[in-house]
Scaffold this motif. Structure first.
Motif, PDB file in Angstrom:
ATOM      1  N   ALA A   1       2.563  34.465 -23.787  1.00  0.00           N
ATOM      2  CA  ALA A   1       2.180  33.098 -25.191  1.00  0.00           C
ATOM      3  C   ALA A   1       3.041  32.301 -25.179  1.00  0.00           C
ATOM      4  O   ALA A   1       2.606  30.848 -25.364  1.00  0.00           O
ATOM      5  N   GLU A   2       4.528  32.383 -24.959  1.00  0.00           N
ATOM      6  CA  GLU A   2       5.018  31.139 -25.155  1.00  0.00           C
ATOM      7  C   GLU A   2       5.435  30.066 -24.325  1.00  0.00           C
ATOM      8  O   GLU A   2       5.175  28.921 -23.813  1.00  0.00           O
TER       9      GLU A   2
ATOM     10  N   GLU B   1       2.146  29.480 -22.435  1.00  0.00           N
ATOM     11  CA  GLU B   1       1.090  28.570 -22.605  1.00  0.00           C
ATOM     12  C   GLU B   1       1.574  28.026 -23.968  1.00  0.00           C
ATOM     13  O   GLU B   1       1.014  26.459 -24.119  1.00  0.00           O
ATOM     14  N   GLU B   2       2.218  28.166 -24.767  1.00  0.00           N
ATOM     15  CA  GLU B   2       2.396  27.053 -26.250  1.00  0.00           C
ATOM     16  C   GLU B   2       3.361  25.962 -25.543  1.00  0.00           C
ATOM     17  O   GLU B   2       3.466  25.061 -26.031  1.00  0.00           O
TER      18      GLU B   2
ATOM     19  N   GLN C   1       0.975  23.908 -23.932  1.00  0.00           N
ATOM     20  CA  GLN C   1       0.315  22.959 -24.499  1.00  0.00           C
ATOM     21  C   GLN C   1       1.074  21.334 -25.278  1.00  0.00           C
ATOM     22  O   GLN C   1       0.570  20.769 -25.763  1.00  0.00           O
ATOM     23  N   ILE C   2       2.275  22.416 -26.124  1.00  0.00           N
ATOM     24  CA  ILE C   2       3.426  20.957 -26.278  1.00  0.00           C
ATOM     25  C   ILE C   2       3.330  19.627 -25.560  1.00  0.00           C
ATOM     26  O   ILE C   2       3.278  19.111 -25.899  1.00  0.00           O
TER      27      ILE C   2
ATOM     28  N   GLU D   1      10.553  21.705 -22.995  1.00  0.00           N
ATOM     29  CA  GLU D   1      10.369  22.263 -24.313  1.00  0.00           C
ATOM     30  C   GLU D   1      10.694  24.203 -23.719  1.00  0.00           C
ATOM     31  O   GLU D   1      10.368  24.736 -24.826  1.00  0.00           O
ATOM     32  N   SER D   2      10.795  24.288 -22.483  1.00  0.00           N
ATOM     33  CA  SER D   2      11.332  25.513 -22.481  1.00  0.00           C
ATOM     34  C   SER D   2      12.249  25.659 -23.137  1.00  0.00           C
ATOM     35  O   SER D   2      12.446  27.061 -23.632  1.00  0.00           O
TER      36      SER D   2
ATOM     37  N   ALA E   1      11.902  26.606 -26.940  1.00  0.00           N
ATOM     38  CA  ALA E   1      11.360  28.447 -26.723  1.00  0.00           C
ATOM     39  C   ALA E   1      12.196  29.221 -26.540  1.00  0.00           C
ATOM     40  O   ALA E   1      12.203  30.204 -27.171  1.00  0.00           O
TER      41      ALA E   1
END
Length: 195
Positions: A42-43, A45-46, A49-50, A79-80, A83
């Motif tokens: 899920a993370e 995938e986010e 998308q970002i 971004e990772s 997260a």
């Protein structure tokens, strides 16, 4: 003219086919960078998308369109990391079966042995992460990318890190050797860093 650069310029001009081609070409790279940071599905995938949203936001201002893969890898990496920082929250629950499914079926001795094994695994994992962080930057980034699931192609790694495709395998071998040495210094041996 570089094919990737031409696709970026076309996509910036509104060409949907060029955009789809870029997504098809670099989705594996973006996904592998996110998964390489230890994010769950899920993370990851986010982050995926970002990263693509940021790319769409900045597509007309990218200075070197032919380096779109490197731009995407860097953005996915940033971004990772965000997260990972945000994801360190704790989920509270009082439901023991949610925390340890099937625990009622185990003897107290087995629960203790399982807990000890889990702690040893967590210690090994922490040592592996710390050793990976001690590697030189190029090794750290290369191993993170190659250990991702699914792994990116060597062509994607080459573009993202600026390493010739023919150098990736030998560089990987040297980096894994350095990682093994760091783990041995920490008293961690076995399959933790096998190639």
């Amino acid at each position: 003219m570089d094919e990737v650069g031409a696709l970026v310029r076309a996509a910036a001009g509104g060409d949907a086919a060029a955009w789809e081609s870029l997504v098809a070409r670099f989705s594996g790279l973006v996904w592998s960078v996110a998964r390489g940071h230890g994010l769950g599905a899920a993370e990851a995938e986010e982050v995926f998308q970002i990263t693509w949203f940021r790319f769409a936001e900045h597509i007309g201002r990218i200075r070197s369109p032919e380096q779109a893969g490197a731009w995407l890898a860097t953005t996915a990496r940033n971004e990772s990391r965000k997260a990972v920082r945000v994801g360190s929250r704790v989920a509270l629950t009082s439901d023991l079966d949610t925390l340890v499914p099937g625990v009622d079926d185990l003897s107290p001795e087995q629960v203790m042995l399982d807990a000890e094994d889990a702690e040893l695994d967590r210690r090994r994992d922490r040592e592996l992460v710390q050793a990976l962080e001690e590697l030189p930057g190029r090794c750290r980034e290369l191993l993170r990318m190659l250990l991702a699931s699914p792994p990116p192609s060597y062509a994607e790694v080459s573009q993202a890190l600026g390493i010739p495709v023919g150098s990736i395998g030998p560089t990987r071998a040297r980096c894994l050797s350095q990682l093994r040495e760091l783990l041995v210094e920490r008293g961690i041996t076995g399959g933790a860093a096998q190639s």
